[in-house]
Design an enzyme around this catalytic site. Structure first.
Site, short mmCIF file in Angstrom:
data_model
loop_
_atom_site.label_atom_id
_atom_site.label_comp_id
_atom_site.label_asym_id
_atom_site.label_seq_id
_atom_site.Cartn_x
_atom_site.Cartn_y
_atom_site.Cartn_z
N ARG A 83 -1.99 5.74 -2.93
CA ARG A 83 -3.16 4.88 -3.04
C ARG A 83 -3.25 4.18 -4.38
O ARG A 83 -4.16 3.38 -4.60
CB ARG A 83 -4.43 5.73 -2.86
N ARG A 128 -19.80 13.11 7.40
CA ARG A 128 -18.92 13.28 6.25
C ARG A 128 -19.68 12.98 4.97
O ARG A 128 -20.43 12.02 4.90
CB ARG A 128 -17.72 12.32 6.36
#
Ligand code: AMP
Length: 186
Positions: A83, A128
């Site tokens: 990433r 989440r």
């Protein structure tokens, strides 16, 4: 690769199963550690909850160890890694050391406005910790700044397979396997 909410995790599991390799998700590994309150989990919980990236050294070490597990010897699919530019370089180093390479980099593409809607819906369904309006905005910013530029690197290397991420899970999954099967073997 792809922005938050594009369906990386769902597709990674399906594609890995299709090709008989493990799906290795750094996000899943971190979440399991947070859930089990391991020392690593305690270290990364706050970073994840605010939608920032876990430091490269921690993430790189986790991936390096995971790729050395026996079930990854014959291939793997990485989900959510690399990433950052430093992670691209770390992965290059690990693979060069092992005499392995990347066959393809799948980039799932979708419009940001659509993804924000999707993530807000997932927040309601799954709860989440990093799926709320403020964190979603931050995750998009971090993605655009740190991760989106990496796509050009893999494009230049001739590894990029770009796939439209809009559609049902099966439609997108089929697009990915068709695109990969049409990719010359390396
Ligand atoms: P994901 O499930 O891939 O969206 O990852 C959830 C969260 O885990 C991210 O928002 C980061 O906080 C952390 N994370 C996962 N993968 C990485 C990575 N490659 N580098 C840094 N942080 C990561």
């Amino acid at each position: 690769m792809g922005p938050p909410g594009v369906g990386k995790g769902t597709q990674a599991k399906g594609i890995a199963e299709h090709y008989g390799v493990p799906a290795i998700s750094t996000g899943d590994i971190f979440r399991a550690n947070v859930r089990n309150q391991t020392p690593l989990g305690l270290e990364v919980a706050r970073i994840m909850a605010e939608g920032s990236y876990v430091p490269d050294e921690i993430t790189d070490a986790i991936v390096r160890d995971r790729l050395a597990e026996p079930d990854a010897a014959a291939g793997w699919l990485l989900d959510g890694y690399p990433r950052t530019l430093a992670q691209v370089e770390a992965l290059d180093g690990v693979l060069a050391g092992a005499g392995h390479g990347i066959d393809a980099v799948i980039s799932l593409v979708a419009e940001e406005a659509h993804l924000i809607d999707r993530l807000l819906k997932r927040a309601e369904l799954e709860g989440r910790a990093d799926d709320n309006a403020e964190t979603i905005k931050h995750r998009m910013e971090v993605y655009n700044e740190a991760t989106d530029p990496l796509i050009a690197i893999y494009r230049e290397r001739g590894l990029l397979v770009e796939v439209d991420g809009l559609g049902t899970v099966d439609e997108v999954g089929q697009r990915i396997t068709e695109a990969l099967d049409a990719t010359p073997a390396r």
